[in-house]
Design a protein around this motif. Structure first.
Motif, PDB file in Angstrom:
ATOM      1  N   ALA A 132       0.854  -1.182   0.000  1.00 59.84           N
ATOM      2  CA  ALA A 132       0.000   0.000   0.000  1.00 59.84           C
ATOM      3  C   ALA A 132       0.892   1.235   0.000  1.00 59.84           C
ATOM      4  O   ALA A 132       1.665   1.454   0.934  1.00 59.84           O
ATOM      5  CB  ALA A 132      -0.912   0.004   1.220  1.00 59.84           C
ATOM      6  N   ILE A 133       0.812   2.029  -1.063  1.00 57.69           N
ATOM      7  CA  ILE A 133       1.659   3.217  -1.195  1.00 57.69           C
ATOM      8  C   ILE A 133       0.825   4.463  -0.934  1.00 57.69           C
ATOM      9  O   ILE A 133      -0.344   4.550  -1.312  1.00 57.69           O
ATOM     10  CB  ILE A 133       2.317   3.272  -2.583  1.00 57.69           C
ATOM     11  N   LEU A 134       1.421   5.440  -0.277  1.00 61.81           N
ATOM     12  CA  LEU A 134       0.695   6.597   0.258  1.00 61.81           C
ATOM     13  C   LEU A 134       1.066   7.884  -0.462  1.00 61.81           C
ATOM     14  O   LEU A 134       2.242   8.170  -0.680  1.00 61.81           O
ATOM     15  CB  LEU A 134       0.991   6.733   1.754  1.00 61.81           C
ATOM     16  N   THR A 135       0.036   8.660  -0.817  1.00 63.05           N
ATOM     17  CA  THR A 135       0.188  10.035  -1.298  1.00 63.05           C
ATOM     18  C   THR A 135      -0.555  10.931  -0.318  1.00 63.05           C
ATOM     19  O   THR A 135      -1.704  10.641   0.032  1.00 63.05           O
ATOM     20  CB  THR A 135      -0.409  10.198  -2.708  1.00 63.05           C
ATOM     21  N   GLU A 136       0.076  12.002   0.125  1.00 61.12           N
ATOM     22  CA  GLU A 136      -0.538  12.891   1.116  1.00 61.12           C
ATOM     23  C   GLU A 136      -0.631  14.322   0.600  1.00 61.12           C
ATOM     24  O   GLU A 136       0.139  14.746  -0.266  1.00 61.12           O
ATOM     25  CB  GLU A 136       0.262  12.876   2.419  1.00 61.12           C
ATOM     26  N   ALA A 137      -1.594  15.049   1.164  1.00 61.46           N
ATOM     27  CA  ALA A 137      -1.762  16.468   0.862  1.00 61.46           C
ATOM     28  C   ALA A 137      -2.585  17.098   1.980  1.00 61.46           C
ATOM     29  O   ALA A 137      -3.293  16.395   2.713  1.00 61.46           O
ATOM     30  CB  ALA A 137      -2.458  16.668  -0.480  1.00 61.46           C
ATOM     31  N   LYS A 138      -2.509  18.404   2.110  1.00 62.80           N
ATOM     32  CA  LYS A 138      -3.410  19.115   3.004  1.00 62.80           C
ATOM     33  C   LYS A 138      -4.783  19.169   2.336  1.00 62.80           C
ATOM     34  O   LYS A 138      -4.897  19.307   1.112  1.00 62.80           O
ATOM     35  CB  LYS A 138      -2.901  20.526   3.276  1.00 62.80           C
ATOM     36  N   ALA A 139      -5.828  19.072   3.140  1.00 64.06           N
ATOM     37  CA  ALA A 139      -7.180  19.058   2.585  1.00 64.06           C
ATOM     38  C   ALA A 139      -7.454  20.309   1.761  1.00 64.06           C
ATOM     39  O   ALA A 139      -8.057  20.230   0.676  1.00 64.06           O
ATOM     40  CB  ALA A 139      -8.205  18.921   3.710  1.00 64.06           C
ATOM     41  N   GLY A 140      -7.003  21.455   2.247  1.00 64.05           N
ATOM     42  CA  GLY A 140      -7.221  22.696   1.507  1.00 64.05           C
ATOM     43  C   GLY A 140      -6.525  22.689   0.160  1.00 64.05           C
ATOM     44  O   GLY A 140      -7.072  23.183  -0.837  1.00 64.05           O
ATOM     45  N   GLU A 141      -5.316  22.158   0.109  1.00 59.92           N
ATOM     46  CA  GLU A 141      -4.573  22.085  -1.143  1.00 59.92           C
ATOM     47  C   GLU A 141      -5.240  21.100  -2.102  1.00 59.92           C
ATOM     48  O   GLU A 141      -5.398  21.381  -3.303  1.00 59.92           O
ATOM     49  CB  GLU A 141      -3.139  21.649  -0.863  1.00 59.92           C
ATOM     50  N   LEU A 142      -5.644  19.933  -1.605  1.00 56.18           N
ATOM     51  CA  LEU A 142      -6.278  18.924  -2.434  1.00 56.18           C
ATOM     52  C   LEU A 142      -7.546  19.458  -3.081  1.00 56.18           C
ATOM     53  O   LEU A 142      -7.796  19.232  -4.273  1.00 56.18           O
ATOM     54  CB  LEU A 142      -6.604  17.688  -1.579  1.00 56.18           C
ATOM     55  N   LEU A 143      -8.364  20.189  -2.306  1.00 61.42           N
ATOM     56  CA  LEU A 143      -9.632  20.683  -2.820  1.00 61.42           C
ATOM     57  C   LEU A 143      -9.489  22.025  -3.533  1.00 61.42           C
ATOM     58  O   LEU A 143     -10.356  22.413  -4.318  1.00 61.42           O
ATOM     59  CB  LEU A 143     -10.652  20.794  -1.684  1.00 61.42           C
ATOM     60  N   GLY A 144      -8.397  22.734  -3.263  1.00 65.14           N
ATOM     61  CA  GLY A 144      -8.165  24.016  -3.923  1.00 65.14           C
ATOM     62  C   GLY A 144      -7.627  23.860  -5.331  1.00 65.14           C
ATOM     63  O   GLY A 144      -7.727  24.783  -6.147  1.00 65.14           O
ATOM     64  N   GLN A 145      -7.039  22.697  -5.621  1.00 58.95           N
ATOM     65  CA  GLN A 145      -6.545  22.400  -6.961  1.00 58.95           C
ATOM     66  C   GLN A 145      -7.615  21.617  -7.725  1.00 58.95           C
ATOM     67  O   GLN A 145      -8.702  21.362  -7.213  1.00 58.95           O
ATOM     68  CB  GLN A 145      -5.257  21.580  -6.858  1.00 58.95           C
ATOM     69  N   ASP A 146      -7.300  21.230  -8.955  1.00 60.14           N
ATOM     70  CA  ASP A 146      -8.279  20.499  -9.756  1.00 60.14           C
ATOM     71  C   ASP A 146      -8.023  18.995  -9.706  1.00 60.14           C
ATOM     72  O   ASP A 146      -7.085  18.529  -9.036  1.00 60.14           O
ATOM     73  CB  ASP A 146      -8.309  21.002 -11.202  1.00 60.14           C
ATOM     74  N   LEU A 147      -8.864  18.240 -10.414  1.00 57.45           N
ATOM     75  CA  LEU A 147      -8.747  16.786 -10.441  1.00 57.45           C
ATOM     76  C   LEU A 147      -7.391  16.358 -10.978  1.00 57.45           C
ATOM     77  O   LEU A 147      -6.774  15.412 -10.462  1.00 57.45           O
ATOM     78  CB  LEU A 147      -9.862  16.196 -11.317  1.00 57.45           C
ATOM     79  N   GLY A 148      -6.888  17.063 -11.986  1.00 55.42           N
ATOM     80  CA  GLY A 148      -5.608  16.707 -12.586  1.00 55.42           C
ATOM     81  C   GLY A 148      -4.455  16.798 -11.598  1.00 55.42           C
ATOM     82  O   GLY A 148      -3.521  15.980 -11.657  1.00 55.42           O
ATOM     83  N   TRP A 149      -4.509  17.764 -10.701  1.00 53.84           N
ATOM     84  CA  TRP A 149      -3.436  17.917  -9.700  1.00 53.84           C
ATOM     85  C   TRP A 149      -3.395  16.697  -8.789  1.00 53.84           C
ATOM     86  O   TRP A 149      -2.325  16.145  -8.519  1.00 53.84           O
ATOM     87  CB  TRP A 149      -3.679  19.174  -8.882  1.00 53.84           C
ATOM     88  N   ALA A 150      -4.570  16.259  -8.309  1.00 47.28           N
ATOM     89  CA  ALA A 150      -4.629  15.094  -7.423  1.00 47.28           C
ATOM     90  C   ALA A 150      -4.215  13.835  -8.162  1.00 47.28           C
ATOM     91  O   ALA A 150      -3.470  12.997  -7.633  1.00 47.28           O
ATOM     92  CB  ALA A 150      -6.047  14.938  -6.863  1.00 47.28           C
TER      93      ALA A 150
END
Length: 435
Positions: free
Chosen positions: A302-320
């Motif tokens: 299981a490999i993990l990618t992390e982000a702040k919730a604000g950053e994840l939702l402030g960017q678009d689908l392509g960023w995630a």
């Protein structure tokens, strides 16, 4: 759905159809790490066979006995070598085969339900068991349940014996023999990979003190159907929005990014809260030399990618999606070796309670041949799973029933989060076949 109930009709221990020389089968560090996890619980719903159910049951028992000849270690039990670790004693203690009847339950009650009905959990054995229990419990336990107009074949499979690829390899091989094939198409490769020979065995003596008895919480479970057109549109959008220098975001990476964003929004996490998306990455093709699909055992992480919730939702689908793609791209033969070396130097078992409640976990794969199984009376109607490995944020990816790129996502969430997801605009828009 009417009030349905399940009653057990019979219980049988299935042994090898021919006796083999008794021997042992060593577990790798990847296998041992799974000892505290649950059994894999997956199965297929089928239409009513054109034969009496007693004949169906007998055919399945006979073919299972023959199938175990190709996978004889699955008929054994765990044992411990004090000098090394857990291994399989191929003593033919047998697999468990249970026949059950679901009174007043119809196929439509399952395939037309909004949420996965709670009775589905009763289609599987080994509920609550962990892989460590394989010292005394069967490593494979099958329950065949007769519905009013269908049959469900549910298989509980010790996860320390193999991953999802190995599970479906076994399940499909069994279906081939049941359908009348003289032998299986793909014999399992049981020789240990070169990397294990180079690094040596894991030396770890497991005990109950090392284990965790994880209890599945109260969840809502829904299977969301993404058509081939919807998957293609989500993938194209992710690739168009991303800034990839090379390669391409896959369909599963794009869908995982969508679910990560949508569930994070449904949870209403603070903008500064760290959230993650774990993906189950297979290492067979990444090892050097690579392993074929037929390798039997665990070869995942299981490999993990992390982000702040604000950053994840402030960017678009392509960023995630790009963030997930880059994490996957970093998985190579070298990272597989590094991970395995770590498990050998510091042996341990995974605990489900380690999972971050602010994250999601995407397991299984739409590339598995789930609908390839035909036991002799037609293809499956739906893939369903038991209560194993289910927690808030757990997603399992299945191929859609119809060929051509459809994907089903089994999503497990606390009820209030599921209600929020069901009204999430980005998620609902993505589910549409076309605009």
């Amino acid at each position: 759905m009417p009030e349905a109930s399940i009653r057990v009709v019979s219980s049988t221990t299935i042994h090898l159809s021919n006796k083999l020389e008794r021997s042992g089968w060593e577990l790798t560090a990847w296998d041992v790490a799974m000892l505290s996890a649950h059994y894999i619980q997956k199965g297929l719903l089928f239409p009513k066979p054109p034969m009496p159910f007693d004949a169906v049951s007998q055919r399945l028992q006979t073919s299972l006995s023959h199938c175990l000849l190709h996978f004889p270690f699955l008929s054994g039990r765990f044992a411990t070598d004090p000098e090394t670790t857990t291994f399989v004693d191929c003593n033919d203690a047998g697999a468990l085969f249970v026949v059950a009847k679901a009174d007043e339950l119809h196929v439509s009650d399952l395939v037309n339900a909004v949420d996965v009905p709670a009775i589905v959990r009763s289609f599987f054995l080994m509920d609550g068991a962990i892989n460590f229990d394989g010292y005394s419990l069967p490593l494979v336990a099958v329950q065949v349940t007769e519905l009013e107009d269908g049959v469900f074949v549910g298989c509980s499979f010790n996860h320390a014996m193999g991953d999802g690829e190995s599970f479906w390899h076994f399940f499909n091989s069994w279906s081939e023999l049941s359908a009348g094939h003289p032998s299986i198409t793909r014999p399992p490769l049981t020789e240990r990979p070169q990397i294990h020979n180079e690094l040596g065995p894991v030396r770890y003596l497991p005990s109950e003190d090392h284990m965790e008895r994880f209890k599945t919480p109260v969840l809502r479970e829904r299977i969301f159907h993404f058509s081939a057109q919807a998957v293609a549109r989500i993938k194209a959008k992710a690739n168009e929005q991303s800034k990839l220098g090379k390669g391409e975001i896959s369909s599963l990476q794009a869908l995982s990014a969508l679910m990560w964003r949508s569930i994070t929004r449904a949870r209403n996490l603070p903008s500064g809260q760290t959230t993650g998306c774990r993906l189950a990455a297979g290492y067979r093709k990444r090892l050097d030399p690579p392993l074929p699909r037929e390798y039997f055992g665990n070869c995942i992480r299981a490999i993990l990618t992390e982000a702040k919730a604000g950053e994840l939702l402030g960017q678009d689908l392509g960023w995630a999606a790009q963030a997930l793609h880059e994490t996957v791209s970093r998985q190579t033969g070298d990272t597989a070796r590094e991970h395995l070396e770590g498990l050998i130097k510091n042996p341990h078992v995974y605990h489900l309670s380690w999972f971050d409640p602010n994250s999601i976990m995407v397991g299984s794969s739409p590339r598995f041949e789930m609908y390839g199984s035909d036991f002799g009376w037609g293809k499956g109607l739906a893939v369903l799973s038991g209560s194993a490995h289910k927690f808030d944020g757990k997603i399992s990816a299945f191929p859609g029933k119809d060929v051509g790129g459809n994907v089903d996502l089994e999503v497990c969430l606390f009820p209030h989060y599921m209600a929020a997801l069901e009204s999430d605009e980005e998620f609902l828009d993505a589910l549409l076949p076309s605009h």
